[in-house]
Design an enzyme around this catalytic site. Sequence first.
Site, mmCIF file in Angstrom:
data_model
loop_
_atom_site.group_PDB
_atom_site.id
_atom_site.type_symbol
_atom_site.label_atom_id
_atom_site.label_comp_id
_atom_site.label_asym_id
_atom_site.label_seq_id
_atom_site.Cartn_x
_atom_site.Cartn_y
_atom_site.Cartn_z
ATOM 1 N N TRP A 170 0.835 -1.291 -0.102
ATOM 2 C CA TRP A 170 -0.095 -0.239 -0.032
ATOM 3 C C TRP A 170 0.796 1.253 0.051
ATOM 4 O O TRP A 170 1.868 1.250 0.871
ATOM 5 C CB TRP A 170 -0.703 -0.026 1.338
ATOM 6 N N MET A 171 0.181 2.337 -0.690
ATOM 7 C CA MET A 171 0.918 3.480 -0.619
ATOM 8 C C MET A 171 -0.229 4.757 -0.447
ATOM 9 O O MET A 171 -1.080 4.488 -1.288
ATOM 10 C CB MET A 171 1.841 3.945 -1.891
ATOM 11 N N GLN B 269 3.356 7.564 2.729
ATOM 12 C CA GLN B 269 2.570 6.656 3.877
ATOM 13 C C GLN B 269 2.746 5.243 3.077
ATOM 14 O O GLN B 269 2.339 5.119 1.925
ATOM 15 C CB GLN B 269 1.465 7.089 3.987
ATOM 16 N N ASP C 28 -0.408 8.815 0.932
ATOM 17 C CA ASP C 28 0.272 10.339 0.927
ATOM 18 C C ASP C 28 1.741 10.413 0.497
ATOM 19 O O ASP C 28 2.500 9.787 1.386
ATOM 20 C CB ASP C 28 0.084 11.270 2.196
HETATM 21 C C1 FRU Z 1 -4.591 11.588 4.441
HETATM 22 C C2 FRU Z 1 -4.257 11.062 5.665
HETATM 23 C C3 FRU Z 1 -3.531 11.908 6.592
HETATM 24 C C4 FRU Z 1 -2.932 11.140 7.558
HETATM 25 C C5 FRU Z 1 -2.622 10.027 6.867
HETATM 26 C C6 FRU Z 1 -2.549 8.576 7.148
HETATM 27 O O1 FRU Z 1 -4.748 10.945 3.400
HETATM 28 O O2 FRU Z 1 -5.439 10.802 6.363
HETATM 29 O O3 FRU Z 1 -4.451 13.037 6.992
HETATM 30 O O4 FRU Z 1 -1.669 11.532 8.166
HETATM 31 O O5 FRU Z 1 -3.533 9.963 5.556
HETATM 32 O O6 FRU Z 1 -1.936 7.564 6.580
#
Ligand code: FRU
Length: 472
Positions: free
Chosen positions: A25-26, A44, A28
């Site tokens: 998964w990816m 992320q 932000d």
């Molecule tokens: C946005 C979000 C951010 C949070 C992150 C968690 O897509 O919800 O606000 O930091 O993703 O993965």
Amino acid sequence: MKNQKLSDFNKNERPVFHLTPEIGWMNDPNGFSRYGGKYHLFYQAYPHGTNWGPIQWGHAVSEDLIKWDRLPYALMPDRDYDSGGCFSGTALTCSDGRHMLMYTGCRMNPQGKELQTQCIAFGDGVIYEKYEGNPVITASVLPEDGDPHEFRDPKLWRETDGTYRAVIANYNRTSGAQVLLFRSTDGLAWEFEGVLADCKGKPGWMCECPDFFPLDGKYALLTGTMGEVDSICRIGTFDSEHGRFCEDWWQSIEQGFDFYAGQTVSAADGRRILIGWMQNPQTAEYREIDLPINGQMSTPRELMIRDGKLLQKPVRELSDYRTEEIVCRNVKLGACEEETRLDGISGRTVDMEISIKPDDRFELFRMRFAAGGEYYTEFTYEPDKSMVTLDRNHAGPGKTELTKAQAVVRDRGGRLDVRILLDRLSAEIFINDGEQVMSAVTYTDRRAEDITFFVKGTAVMDIAKYRIKENK
Ligand code: FRU
């Protein structure tokens, strides 16, 4: 995971010029910065599945924003304060030369609700260590009614006097979504400076992932919005004395389906470059189940303000990956009531510029791409309404309710310029020199390579098409 073999995916199916996770998964983009002569992009990541899971920071570096090399994961959710995930954040070079990350540490309280605090890590561009004084900003500094469960995604920068600033998103139970401003002299001890901007009156009940930066003599504030499929750019001025942003104008960043949590970096030549997660929280379930990955970044975009509005263009570095040019001028479309194919105009890794000019009666332009068998994705332009539509109802596997996006474009008397970027799992369409952008993830069978045109009435088209080289 019931997955296709990774080696097969890498060979035939992995996007060629969009950053993807090696596996899993990816979401932000995080920590988009220049450090040690390279662009760094964190993201992320959850490599143990293709759904969102306890989130860590992936890491990649690039010299040209197109070819990325993956580095070891930079942050893992391994401390009490971030045991629920190392959420989004940003990066900068601190005064002693180290690369500094600020991110949201998330942990669950005894009631099972997320508690969000801001944390720091330092690194050398490869290995990062969390600061022993974490968390450095907690809910105790929030203004009255600030919600500690919705307090995240710090964007860091340094002022010319060397002091540090951060903007962080917060939900305020009285005022709604807000972007808060913090300051620090050393990057470690932070104080609340004020509310940079209220988000009331904008789409969504909560904003996320703020970015704030100077652009062409103005300031731009970007936010993602929760509860709506939208990412917003507000343009205005920064009253640095009161720490307040004064808005002149706002617009959606994206008119398609898939762009969220955009983050920018300033290039060495001064360009402001934006990259986003090419998906959004509402479309995260839209996926091809057998793929070993879920998630990709957008093509990086150069930002400009013209006539007070935001323009976005693909980074010029992408042109270095163009090959096999095919140019056709003054192609008359509409004479026959059929889909027109043009020699050499096909493919799934494509950069293509099209100019459409009306001729006599011009009612509709339609382009289908990633077409073949039962599949196609369709872009249409109706000049009388100045309306463009992107429709992925026939794109193939993957379920989503977001299959049709529409936007009104500037009336140019029936003229339309589009630049379309196709990669194996996506399309991005830049309209009228970047006045609007429509992005769509598509999971169409990668063998569906046709591109066809159809016009009701008559129109004349110039087209320049390139294949984008693989950058291995
Ligand atoms: C946005 C979000 C951010 C949070 C992150 C968690 O897509 O919800 O606000 O930091 O993703 O993965």
